[in-house]
Write a protein that holds these residues in place. Sequence first.
Motif, PDB file in Angstrom:
ATOM      1  N   ILE A   1      -7.946 147.586 117.170  1.00 40.63           N
ATOM      2  CA  ILE A   1      -6.676 146.914 116.808  1.00 40.63           C
ATOM      3  C   ILE A   1      -6.391 147.080 115.311  1.00 40.63           C
ATOM      4  CG2 ILE A   1      -5.737 144.590 116.385  1.00 40.63           C
ATOM      5  CD1 ILE A   1      -5.170 145.232 119.156  1.00 40.63           C
ATOM      6  N   VAL A   2      -7.422 146.924 114.490  1.00 39.99           N
ATOM      7  CA  VAL A   2      -7.213 146.948 113.031  1.00 39.99           C
ATOM      8  C   VAL A   2      -6.626 148.275 112.537  1.00 39.99           C
ATOM      9  CG1 VAL A   2      -8.437 146.954 110.814  1.00 39.99           C
ATOM     10  CG2 VAL A   2      -8.794 145.093 112.416  1.00 39.99           C
ATOM     11  N   PRO A   3      -7.204 149.422 112.899  1.00 37.45           N
ATOM     12  CA  PRO A   3      -6.596 150.666 112.399  1.00 37.45           C
ATOM     13  C   PRO A   3      -5.218 150.942 112.993  1.00 37.45           C
ATOM     14  CG  PRO A   3      -8.376 151.179 113.913  1.00 37.45           C
ATOM     15  CD  PRO A   3      -8.432 149.710 113.679  1.00 37.45           C
ATOM     16  N   ALA A   4      -4.891 150.254 114.095  1.00 39.74           N
ATOM     17  CA  ALA A   4      -3.543 150.426 114.651  1.00 39.74           C
ATOM     18  C   ALA A   4      -2.545 149.502 113.946  1.00 39.74           C
ATOM     19  CB  ALA A   4      -3.563 150.132 116.146  1.00 39.74           C
ATOM     20  N   THR A   5      -3.065 148.469 113.307  1.00 44.65           N
ATOM     21  CA  THR A   5      -2.183 147.496 112.656  1.00 44.65           C
ATOM     22  C   THR A   5      -1.935 147.846 111.189  1.00 44.65           C
ATOM     23  OG1 THR A   5      -3.204 145.847 114.079  1.00 44.65           O
ATOM     24  CG2 THR A   5      -1.836 145.019 112.296  1.00 44.65           C
ATOM     25  N   LEU A   6      -2.993 148.303 110.517  1.00 42.77           N
ATOM     26  CA  LEU A   6      -2.869 148.562 109.070  1.00 42.77           C
ATOM     27  C   LEU A   6      -1.752 149.535 108.709  1.00 42.77           C
ATOM     28  CD1 LEU A   6      -6.569 148.655 107.824  1.00 42.77           C
ATOM     29  CD2 LEU A   6      -4.863 146.898 107.410  1.00 42.77           C
ATOM     30  N   PRO A   7      -1.533 150.609 109.471  1.00 40.78           N
ATOM     31  CA  PRO A   7      -0.452 151.526 109.083  1.00 40.78           C
ATOM     32  C   PRO A   7       0.919 150.871 109.059  1.00 40.78           C
ATOM     33  CG  PRO A   7      -1.916 152.609 110.605  1.00 40.78           C
ATOM     34  CD  PRO A   7      -2.325 151.170 110.577  1.00 40.78           C
ATOM     35  N   THR A   8       1.084 149.777 109.837  1.00 39.68           N
ATOM     36  CA  THR A   8       2.397 149.120 109.801  1.00 39.68           C
ATOM     37  C   THR A   8       2.656 148.551 108.414  1.00 39.68           C
ATOM     38  OG1 THR A   8       1.522 147.010 110.562  1.00 39.68           O
ATOM     39  CG2 THR A   8       2.319 148.528 112.256  1.00 39.68           C
ATOM     40  N   ILE A   9       1.593 148.241 107.694  1.00 37.53           N
ATOM     41  CA  ILE A   9       1.760 147.755 106.320  1.00 37.53           C
ATOM     42  C   ILE A   9       1.979 148.946 105.383  1.00 37.53           C
ATOM     43  CG2 ILE A   9       0.651 146.510 104.410  1.00 37.53           C
ATOM     44  CD1 ILE A   9      -1.128 145.154 106.598  1.00 37.53           C
TER      45      ILE A   9
ATOM     46  N   MET B   1      -1.288 157.010 116.137  1.00 35.45           N
ATOM     47  CA  MET B   1      -0.135 156.593 116.939  1.00 35.45           C
ATOM     48  C   MET B   1       0.704 155.590 116.145  1.00 35.45           C
ATOM     49  SD  MET B   1      -0.359 155.092 120.779  1.00 35.45           S
ATOM     50  CE  MET B   1      -1.426 153.739 120.320  1.00 35.45           C
ATOM     51  N   SER B   2       0.018 154.665 115.514  1.00 33.59           N
ATOM     52  CA  SER B   2       0.713 153.655 114.725  1.00 33.59           C
ATOM     53  C   SER B   2       1.432 154.281 113.528  1.00 33.59           C
ATOM     54  CB  SER B   2      -0.318 152.629 114.259  1.00 33.59           C
ATOM     55  OG  SER B   2       0.254 151.696 113.445  1.00 33.59           O
ATOM     56  N   VAL B   3       0.749 155.205 112.847  1.00 36.13           N
ATOM     57  CA  VAL B   3       1.353 155.863 111.675  1.00 36.13           C
ATOM     58  C   VAL B   3       2.635 156.586 112.071  1.00 36.13           C
ATOM     59  CG1 VAL B   3       1.057 157.685 109.956  1.00 36.13           C
ATOM     60  CG2 VAL B   3      -0.841 156.172 110.468  1.00 36.13           C
ATOM     61  N   LEU B   4       2.556 157.349 113.150  1.00 38.40           N
ATOM     62  CA  LEU B   4       3.714 158.144 113.571  1.00 38.40           C
ATOM     63  C   LEU B   4       4.860 157.253 114.021  1.00 38.40           C
ATOM     64  CD1 LEU B   4       1.737 160.910 115.446  1.00 38.40           C
ATOM     65  CD2 LEU B   4       3.137 161.249 113.422  1.00 38.40           C
ATOM     66  N   ALA B   5       4.512 156.189 114.737  1.00 34.24           N
ATOM     67  CA  ALA B   5       5.559 155.263 115.177  1.00 34.24           C
ATOM     68  C   ALA B   5       6.213 154.600 113.961  1.00 34.24           C
ATOM     69  CB  ALA B   5       4.970 154.220 116.109  1.00 34.24           C
ATOM     70  N   CYS B   6       5.418 154.331 112.930  1.00 32.89           N
ATOM     71  CA  CYS B   6       5.978 153.730 111.706  1.00 32.89           C
ATOM     72  C   CYS B   6       6.955 154.697 111.031  1.00 32.89           C
ATOM     73  CB  CYS B   6       4.870 153.367 110.726  1.00 32.89           C
ATOM     74  SG  CYS B   6       4.042 151.854 111.149  1.00 32.89           S
TER      75      CYS B   6
ATOM     76  N   GLY C   1       5.052 145.684 114.863  1.00 37.51           N
ATOM     77  CA  GLY C   1       4.278 144.883 115.818  1.00 37.51           C
ATOM     78  C   GLY C   1       4.328 145.482 117.217  1.00 37.51           C
ATOM     79  N   PHE C   2       5.475 146.087 117.538  1.00 39.82           N
ATOM     80  CA  PHE C   2       5.624 146.684 118.871  1.00 39.82           C
ATOM     81  C   PHE C   2       4.820 147.972 118.988  1.00 39.82           C
ATOM     82  CE2 PHE C   2       9.465 144.096 118.574  1.00 39.82           C
ATOM     83  CZ  PHE C   2       9.383 143.406 119.770  1.00 39.82           C
ATOM     84  N   ILE C   3       4.544 148.554 117.821  1.00 40.05           N
ATOM     85  CA  ILE C   3       3.867 149.846 117.813  1.00 40.05           C
ATOM     86  C   ILE C   3       2.488 149.740 118.439  1.00 40.05           C
ATOM     87  CG2 ILE C   3       2.839 151.552 116.250  1.00 40.05           C
ATOM     88  CD1 ILE C   3       5.230 150.872 114.358  1.00 40.05           C
ATOM     89  N   VAL C   4       1.837 148.591 118.214  1.00 43.50           N
ATOM     90  CA  VAL C   4       0.458 148.468 118.698  1.00 43.50           C
ATOM     91  C   VAL C   4       0.399 148.018 120.162  1.00 43.50           C
ATOM     92  CG1 VAL C   4      -0.556 148.089 116.427  1.00 43.50           C
ATOM     93  CG2 VAL C   4       0.269 146.130 117.723  1.00 43.50           C
ATOM     94  N   MET C   5       1.524 148.029 120.854  1.00 43.26           N
ATOM     95  CA  MET C   5       1.543 147.584 122.254  1.00 43.26           C
ATOM     96  C   MET C   5       0.540 148.328 123.146  1.00 43.26           C
ATOM     97  SD  MET C   5       3.221 144.935 122.654  1.00 43.26           S
ATOM     98  CE  MET C   5       3.304 144.797 124.413  1.00 43.26           C
TER      99      MET C   5
ATOM    100  N   VAL D   1      -2.356 146.441 125.216  1.00 42.32           N
ATOM    101  CA  VAL D   1      -2.586 146.572 126.671  1.00 42.32           C
ATOM    102  C   VAL D   1      -4.078 146.744 126.925  1.00 42.32           C
ATOM    103  CG1 VAL D   1      -2.261 148.133 128.650  1.00 42.32           C
ATOM    104  CG2 VAL D   1      -0.306 147.488 127.216  1.00 42.32           C
ATOM    105  N   LEU D   2      -4.695 147.606 126.145  1.00 43.07           N
ATOM    106  CA  LEU D   2      -6.137 147.832 126.291  1.00 43.07           C
ATOM    107  C   LEU D   2      -6.901 146.543 125.987  1.00 43.07           C
ATOM    108  CD1 LEU D   2      -8.586 149.710 126.667  1.00 43.07           C
ATOM    109  CD2 LEU D   2      -8.393 150.329 124.266  1.00 43.07           C
ATOM    110  N   MET D   3      -6.470 145.856 124.937  1.00 42.46           N
ATOM    111  CA  MET D   3      -7.165 144.633 124.530  1.00 42.46           C
ATOM    112  C   MET D   3      -7.080 143.580 125.645  1.00 42.46           C
ATOM    113  SD  MET D   3      -6.573 142.294 121.169  1.00 42.46           S
ATOM    114  CE  MET D   3      -5.247 141.345 121.865  1.00 42.46           C
TER     115      MET D   3
END
Lengths: 357, 308
Positions: free
Chosen positions: A182-190, A277-282, A300-304, A308-310
Amino acid sequence: MRWRNAWIVMRKDLDEFKKQKLVIGSIIAMPIVLGVVLPLAMFVPMVTMVPLERPYDVDGLLQIGNLPDDASAPWTNQTVENASFNATVFNHMTLMNTHLSNCIIDSCVLENTTVMDSTIQNSSLSSSYLMNVTVIRSEGTGLDGRYILAVSSSLVFTKTKPSEIDLVLPMMFNMVLMIFIIVPATLPTIIATYSIVGEKNNRSLEPLLATPTTDGELLAGKIFSAFIPSMGSTLLAFTLGVVLLDVVLIPKVGYPLLPNITWILSMFLLAPTACLMSVLACVLVSSKVSDVRAAQQLGGFIVMPVVVLMLGVLSGFIFLSPVIICVFAGLYGCLDLGLFYFAKAIFNREKILTKWT
Amino acid sequence: MIICDGLTKTFGSITAIQDFSLTIPDGCIFGLLGPNGAGKTTTMRMLSCLIRPTAGAAQIDSLEIGKKEDAQKIRGMIGLLPEVPGLYETLGAYKNLDYFGQFYGVPKQQREESIRTTLTNLGLWDRRSEPVGGFSKGMKQKIAIARALIHDPKYIFLDEPTASLDPAASKTVREYILELKSRGDTILINTHNLSEAERICDTVALVKNKIVKVGSPKALARGLFARTVSFTLQKIPSTLMKDISCLEFVSQAQVKGNQLVLNVRNPEEDNPRVVSWLMKQGLQVQFVTEEEHSLEDVYLKLIEEGGQ
């Protein structure tokens, strides 16, 4: 593609981040808090409160299932005494009417292996990994299984009731492992939203676009500048988390539990694909909004797909095994390819200057 | 040399610039003048290979602006100052310039020397590490110009270089531009500042979604307006306006105080004839001066006509 130019874009972005205390704080604090502090807060009380009844001796192998029709028996009628098996891989093999005594099985992998009508006596299984091992009409006595690295749930080889810690640990490990995805998928949003929307707001993209860099080099630079710090800080937290969890758990279980193959695959296969995935979506989100906060909220939607996996893991529907990790990493990789295609399509000079609002 | 041939750019149904054709010779300062939305910035962006023309072509040193393989080379030859400085506000002046030097492939030692010289000239060497976000608009603009010049480009494109600068800073920037011209650089300037264009541009093009007129500021004024000469007399008799109508080379006459203002075809030939005629009338001529039309007059007249 001149990677040097992408590298300069990344260094420039990283230099800018360094000046943003909030961004730096988030990049460092989030993985440490979620990946180190939180797991320790979960495990420390557990190891101090849960009684340990670990079955050191594995005796009395149970008969389960039927003999496979196509089972081959290359190890038929073998008797091995006082032997040592080191770093041996038993994959899709059948051990039939084989008798091992006083053997040391060290750093071995037994995978998709069937043991039939055999005995294993006074032997030790250390630093080995057992998965999908089916034991039929066999016996084991005086076995030492303390140092088995990982055991799949399909292996039943003891009459001894597993300890509570044995039942709880895999589930808790799964939960902690999800944090490192989750963390590496969230950090790129910042980071990514800041690096692109920030440049839009600052109107600094035009002079950058006027340089002899190509669109691909700029996009690669932007991807690196979000990907590398995100994965870097996650890897740092992962290393710290693994070391500290082992420090906490070794006195209780007697051997280092982490990192096992599942964790390693997660960290080096699933986490990077989720992060990318998160970086590209950003990048896609950033082209449509002009406000960093709005971009981060949309992020926030990017990490959906990761959520789902979580949810699957937390609800017990998904157990993070190496196969599951590879399947999800493959899925995320496919999503990455699709997103990269779209990001490349929108990340061109003319669109940035005329369409990005 | 920059050669534009029918450059056109449309955004959907809106035509930003149409049929833009002209030649900008090497070593000149060329001004693009026009109201907001006239297509000046779009033209500059097309020439900088930032956006592709919808139609037409342009060459910079024989490189085609629409060609992907030429775009990088062209961008490497151009130093662009956009409308907004667009500096990295959290970084210092040194790093702002250094990054762009790296993008243009300027060797490290040359980059360091160039930045040191530039920042020293701008009086910013001691403040090179301070975030530029804290600098004044004028300072930022100067750093942005320095950034456009970090790779010693042959072509310099400046979009509103003195916009939002105070008079002193504007003067410094103008002098800087003239200094660049003296080095032989070719400079293309978008500006609203007509007096500035008049002072520094060799040639201007008045643009309003197409080229309205091209020429030197003086030539434009001369081509557009009849030449006006003012004769200051000691005393002007009331019958003078009636009598002067006999001079066929005078197209228009008016009296302002003790000045007789005449529109003549060719002052070099006609002025002596007017003076001699006035003396024959017993009038004493104190001064003869030619009234020049400013670029502002030209601009307003042409833009008004161009819009019709």
